[in-house]
Design a protein around this motif. Structure first.
Motif: not given
Length: 165
Positions: A20-23, A79-84
């Motif tokens: 996954c490129s988003y997260a 799924a982690v995005r921007e450390s969240k």
């Protein structure tokens, strides 16, 4: 078998790439329980999963305390995005609700609404399916309920989940 049970045959299902490129897809981490509880709470329509943020935190704590079954750490991902943490798939060794059902069982799959539409659910399912298959599981099951969205139904069907005869 109840009509709301679905199962994928891992031996005969083509499993998509979990990339996954988003997260980032990372192993489930109990230190992210608050982020996961927030994503869980907001992912469902009001009253479907948790009635309040406090109840969502209790649900996540119960999951990590193994109250819904032994969590398969090697098959559960977030799924982690921007450390969240913004979504997760939670897989247990067996369903505690369906004793006749063998093998790993998805107790939840969710993505925070602000992060939906980026293939996170599809990637999380693929990661869990691949991990279960690599660990020798023949099937992966789940239960759909009243809060399961049409998009989730479609996602499960595309991933190879079918009603259990």
């Amino acid at each position: 078998m109840p009509a709301d049970l679905l199962q994928a045959n891992l031996q005969h299902t083509a499993i998509a790439s979990p990339k996954c490129s988003y997260a980032q897809l990372l192993p489930l981490d109990p230190t992210c329980a608050l982020d996961l509880a927030e994503a869980y709470f907001t992912a469902y329509p009001p009253g479907v999963a948790a009635a309040s943020r406090a109840e969502a935190r209790e649900e996540m704590a119960a999951t990590f305390a193994q109250e819904y079954g032994r969590v398969l750490e090697t098959a559960s991902f977030m799924a982690v995005r921007e450390s969240k943490a913004v979504g997760a798939i939670l897989v247990v060794a067996r369903s505690i609700w369906d004793e006749q059902l063998a093998g790993p069982f998805i107790i939840d799959l969710f993505t925070a609404p602000t992060h939906q539409g980026h293939q996170l659910g599809r990637s999380l399912i693929a990661a869990a399916m691949l991990a279960c298959k690599e660990q020798g599981a023949r099937t992966l099951s789940l239960r759909i309920g009243g809060g399961t969205s049409p998009a989730a139904h479609h996602l499960y069907a595309q991933a190879g989940f079918r009603p259990i005869p």
